[in-house]
Design an enzyme around this catalytic site. Structure first.
Site, short mmCIF file in Angstrom:
data_model
loop_
_atom_site.label_atom_id
_atom_site.label_comp_id
_atom_site.label_asym_id
_atom_site.label_seq_id
_atom_site.Cartn_x
_atom_site.Cartn_y
_atom_site.Cartn_z
N LYS A 255 -3.88 3.18 -0.65
CA LYS A 255 -5.01 4.23 -0.35
C LYS A 255 -4.32 5.33 0.21
CE LYS A 255 -7.30 -0.14 1.08
NZ LYS A 255 -7.97 -0.86 2.41
N ASP B 293 1.12 -1.36 0.06
CA ASP B 293 -0.15 0.07 0.10
C ASP B 293 0.74 1.22 -0.08
OD1 ASP B 293 0.72 0.55 2.54
OD2 ASP B 293 -0.93 -0.87 3.53
N MET C 276 -4.07 8.63 11.03
CA MET C 276 -4.80 8.76 9.69
C MET C 276 -5.69 10.17 10.01
SD MET C 276 -5.85 5.18 8.29
CE MET C 276 -6.09 4.66 9.74
#
Length: 463
Positions: A270, A248, A383
């Site tokens: 992502k 990722d 995040m």
């Protein structure tokens, strides 16, 4: 990469060496290990070079160099004490597209010779491009000690079975897995003890058995927060054995460089509010690859089970009956805190740590704010950069003081790491001023007050 490493076939190679002193002799001795045809041109020869001439291992022209000597040559070494002659030969070779090496004059070379660890047919070549010869020598010493002297026997034994293994196993993956079992197990140890006949018989027995090769499997591997040196030994070993690596956005380019060169690499990256590959498709991809007999490494930034959706992927693997293993990694909270100089716990500031994600499955930020807004604890939000206004507002509304310390750590543990500190009151403006971008980690609590002091005293501090 200024110098690209190549291994040249020397079966019909014609090599010219200009000079016949001790330095030229060392180059000659290097080429005498190959199948090349060697010609030496020099008006004077040292005793060692004359010995090779008398043994008819090289052809000698006992005279000054002539440009005609380059005719038909495919590789040239120049080792004279006449700088102008060295320059002239270098110019002639480059004009004729003949690779040339001028000893101790990198600027005149079109190729350089590496430092070699010789376990023929296994050869390890090292080069620093002429920039760090002492470091190169130290590395070679370490490799010489690490690589058994009988490694050459093992390599030749493997070569003798290549055709039989190809006949036994039709796919590249099956052959690779077979050789890994041979070279990492008792058969290799037998060969390295010098018992080559016994080792050969063990290979024959294994080829004759009807045992199937292992089915495909999946390893969920934590790649850590970014610094390749934070990888675990197990993670690195599996990355070198993988048939396919699914990775990722949080996996750094430096870490991907450590993956086996011929492994297939599939990006499923992502970032906040943008999923290039939906999670359910990633889950199915892992299942499909394993069912195809592949050894799959699902490489994740940080730790697979800490906001890495490893649990969701394991559920899919279990439902599909796919064998798997999970290799933990250093989570971003631990890595960012350590590299930023912020302890996650400290008796004077925090007696507990709470890890939270600022985005739930539906992209909301609906967290248990009363539980989070407590004193004497450290909060770490993953995040969370895009949700920073919500985090600051909710924590204050639920009881934390506006002057509560907060730190934003961008690209933690990498050369691009940036740390911005402030309070719940002013951190939004500071983040905007610093133009911070994801990925970034948010640390909230009294421990942030130690940032300046602890970071300043840390070896290799990036801030």
């Amino acid at each position: 990469m200024k110098y690209f490493p190549l291994f040249h076939n020397t079966a019909d190679l014609r090599v010219l060496i200009v000079g016949a002193g001790e330095v030229a002799t060392r180059k000659t001795e290097l080429m005498l290990k190959t199948d090349a045809t060697i010609t030496v041109v020099a008006p004077w020869q040292c005793d060692s070079m004359l010995g090779y001439v008398n043994e008819e291992r090289v052809t000698l022209h006992s005279r000054e160099f002539n440009p005609a000597d380059l005719t038909g040559q495919q590789l040239v070494f120049v080792a004279t004490d006449d700088h102008q002659l060295n320059c002239d030969i270098s110019t002639l070779c480059k004009a004729a597209n003949i690779p040339v090496n001028v000893v101790d004059s990198t600027e005149l070379c079109s190729f350089i010779t590496p430092s070699i660890v010789d376990r023929d047919p296994l050869v390890v070549a090292l080069s620093s491009g002429g920039s760090a010869p002492v470091l190169l020598r130290l590395l070679r010493q370490k490799l010489e000690a690490l690589l058994p002297a009988r490694l050459a026997d093992l390599a030749r034994l493997s070569d003798s079975f290549r055709d039989k293994v190809k006949q036994r196993f039709s796919s590249v993956n099956q052959r690779r897995h077979f050789w890994e079992q041979v070279l990492e197990g008792d058969i290799a140890e037998t060969a390295l003890r010098g018992e080559l006949d016994s080792a050969a018989q063990q290979i024959e027995d294994r080829l004759a058995s009807n045992a199937d090769m292992p089915a495909g499997c999946v390893y969920l591997v934590g790649a850590g927060p970014g610094d390749p040196e934070l990888l675990t030994f197990k993670a690195l070993r599996l990355m070198q054995k993988a048939d396919v690596v699914v990775y990722d956005r949080l996996v750094s380019a430096e870490i991907l460089e450590l993956v086996r060169r011929d492994a297939e690499k599939i990006y499923v990256g992502k970032k906040a509010s943008l999923h290039s590959v939906p999670q359910d498709q990633i889950n199915q991809l892992l299942v499909d690859l394993a069912r195809a007999g592949k050894r799959v490494v699902r490489l994740k930034g940080g730790d697979p089970y800490i906001f890495g959706r490893g649990g969701e992927e394991v559920q899919s693997l279990l439902e599909a009956g796919i064998s798997f293993d999970v290799v933990p990694g250093i989570t971003a909270a631990a890595g960012a805190a350590a590299y930023a100089g912020i302890p996650l716990t400290h008796r004077d500031h925090a007696q507990s740590v709470t890890l939270a994600t600022a985005h739930l499955k539906d992209d909301s930020v609906d967290l248990d704010w009363p539980a989070l807004a407590k004193t004497n604890q450290t909060l770490v939000f993953y995040m969370g950069l895009t949700a920073l206004p919500v985090i600051c507002r909710e924590l204050q509304q639920h009881g934390l003081a506006a002057d509560t310390q907060i730190a934003l750590v961008q690209s933690a543990t990498t050369a691009k790491q940036q740390v911005v500190t402030g309070t719940l009151r002013d951190i939004e403006a500071r983040a905007a001023e610093a133009n911070l971008l994801p990925p970034a980690l948010i640390i909230v609590g009294g421990v942030v007050s130690l940032y300046q002091t602890f970071n300043a005293g840390r070896l290799g501090a990036q801030q």
